[in-house]
Design an enzyme around this catalytic site. Structure first.
Site, mmCIF file in Angstrom:
data_model
loop_
_atom_site.group_PDB
_atom_site.id
_atom_site.type_symbol
_atom_site.label_atom_id
_atom_site.label_comp_id
_atom_site.label_asym_id
_atom_site.label_seq_id
_atom_site.Cartn_x
_atom_site.Cartn_y
_atom_site.Cartn_z
ATOM 1 N N LEU A 180 -0.565 4.348 10.441
ATOM 2 C CA LEU A 180 -1.614 3.172 10.553
ATOM 3 C C LEU A 180 -1.346 2.477 9.287
ATOM 4 O O LEU A 180 -2.033 2.720 8.252
ATOM 5 C CB LEU A 180 -3.110 4.224 10.021
ATOM 6 C CG LEU A 180 -4.275 3.157 10.422
ATOM 7 C CD1 LEU A 180 -4.429 2.413 11.676
ATOM 8 C CD2 LEU A 180 -5.644 4.148 9.888
ATOM 9 N N ALA A 181 -0.837 1.062 9.291
ATOM 10 C CA ALA A 181 -0.484 0.269 8.528
ATOM 11 C C ALA A 181 -1.778 -0.585 8.166
ATOM 12 O O ALA A 181 -2.645 -1.060 9.270
ATOM 13 C CB ALA A 181 0.423 -0.558 8.902
ATOM 14 N N HIS A 182 -2.189 -0.712 6.908
ATOM 15 C CA HIS A 182 -3.236 -1.458 6.777
ATOM 16 C C HIS A 182 -3.386 -2.080 5.224
ATOM 17 O O HIS A 182 -2.705 -1.384 4.640
ATOM 18 C CB HIS A 182 -4.864 -0.924 7.121
ATOM 19 C CG HIS A 182 -4.820 0.456 6.215
ATOM 20 N ND1 HIS A 182 -4.267 1.608 6.515
ATOM 21 C CD2 HIS A 182 -5.661 0.592 5.228
ATOM 22 C CE1 HIS A 182 -4.372 2.443 5.645
ATOM 23 N NE2 HIS A 182 -5.354 2.136 4.591
ATOM 24 N N ALA A 183 -4.242 -2.896 4.762
ATOM 25 C CA ALA A 183 -4.315 -3.195 3.363
ATOM 26 C C ALA A 183 -5.781 -3.676 3.333
ATOM 27 O O ALA A 183 -6.740 -3.532 4.176
ATOM 28 C CB ALA A 183 -3.441 -4.388 2.935
ATOM 29 N N MET A 193 0.869 -1.172 0.038
ATOM 30 C CA MET A 193 -0.019 0.142 0.043
ATOM 31 C C MET A 193 1.168 1.259 0.314
ATOM 32 O O MET A 193 0.540 2.193 -0.647
ATOM 33 C CB MET A 193 -0.802 -0.077 1.166
ATOM 34 C CG MET A 193 -2.032 -1.141 1.264
ATOM 35 S SD MET A 193 -3.340 -0.739 -0.060
ATOM 36 C CE MET A 193 -3.988 0.608 0.564
#
Lengths: 90, 152
Positions: B62-65, B46
Site C-alpha cells: 500500500l504505497a502512500h505518502a 516513506m
C-alpha cells in the site's frame, strides 16, 4: 482498555489495522478503544495503552513501553489479529 | 470508495525493483490527475525512512505518502507486476500488486482505508488483482462499476 495501532505516517496502514482490530475485538467480545497513530507520537499515544499493534519494522523504534507489542504480519487477516489479541488480553 | 479511472490502472508492468514499482504507482496517480510528479518520489521516501511496512499483506504493498501540496485530489491507483519484486519485508515478499493512495487530509484517508479493508478481508482478492487483465476487472474487484468516470 486502550489499543494503539502504529505506522510510519499515521495516515495509512495504521487505519487498516484499526478497522480490522476492531473486528477482531468484536469477535472476542472485548470492549476497547482502538486508535491509529504515527511512530513519532507513539510515546504519547501509547502511554496508557495496554496493547500496541504494529509492523515488524517498528518494534525497535517503539522503544520501552509497558504495553504488549503485537507484531502483525497480514493486516487484512482478522483471524491472525483475533488470535494475537486473545493471547495478549485473555 | 475512491474511483479508479482507466488511467490509474497499470497491469502486468515491468519493474526492476521496489522503487520502480512504487514510482509506477506514482505515475498512475499522476496520469489520473490526483497528484503531481513529486508525489511518487515521496512515496518512495516513506519506505526509505520507515522500511517495508507498506507491504501489509502477502504480495500487496500500500504505497502512500502524507498529504501535501503535490496531492491535487484524493486518488487511488492499482499497479500489477509481470514479475514480483522484493521490498525486504520479513513475511509478505514478494509483491505483485501495488496500491497507490493519495489523500488531501488524514481524516479522509481513514475513511477510504476502512473501505479498502472491507475489500481485502476476502483473501482471494490480491490474487484476483494480480491476475486481472483489464481495468474493468480491477474495478469489479473493488466493487466499482465498469467505465467509472474520472472525478475531473
Amino acid at each position: 482498555m486502550k489499543i494503539v495501532a502504529i505506522c510510519g505516517a499515521g495516515v495509512g496502514t495504521s487505519a487498516i489495522l484499526k478497522v480490522n482490530a476492531e473486528r477482531a475485538l468484536a469477535r472476542l467480545d472485548i470492549d476497547a478503544d482502538v486508535t491509529a497513530a504515527d511512530l513519532a507520537s507513539v510515546q504519547v499515544a501509547a502511554a496508557d495503552a495496554q496493547v500496541i499493534l504494529t509492523s515488524p519494522e517498528f518494534v525497535e523504534a517503539i522503544g520501552r513501553t509497558n504495553a504488549d507489542v503485537i507484531v502483525v504480519q497480514n493486516y487484512f487477516d482478522v483471524d491472525e489479529l483475533q488470535q494475537k489479541l486473545e493471547a495478549a488480553l485473555g | 470508495m475512491l474511483d479508479l479511472p482507466d488511467s490509474a490502472v497499470l497491469l502486468k508492468q515491468q519493474a526492476a525493483d521496489w522503487r520502480a514499482s512504487v514510482l509506477l504507482a506514482g505515475a498512475a496517480l499522476e496520469a489520473s490527475g490526483a497528484v503531481t510528479a513529486e508525489y511518487g518520489p515521496r512515496m518512495v521516501g516513506m519506505v526509505e525512512e520507515f522500511g517495508a511496512y507498506i507491504v501489509i499483506a502477502p504480495g500487496l504493498a500500500l504505497a502512500h505518502a502524507r498529504p501535501g501540496d503535490d496531492v491535487l485530489r484524493a486518488g487511488m491507483a492499482v499497479v500489477t507486476l509481470d514479475e514480483p519484486v522484493l521490498f525486504g519485508h520479513p513475511y509478505n515478499d514478494p509483491v505483485s500488486v501495488i496500491l497507490g493512495l493519495a489523500v488531501l487530509t488524514a481524516d479522509e484517508h481513514v475513511t477510504g482505508i476502512a473501505e479498502l479493508a472491507n475489500v481485502f478481508n476476502e483473501t482471494a482478492v490480491i490474487e484476483r488483482l494480480a491476475n486481472a487483465t483489464s481495468a474493468d476487472e480491477v474495478r469489479a474487484v473493488f466493487g466499482l462499476s465498469a467505465q467509472a468516470e474520472s472525478a475531473e
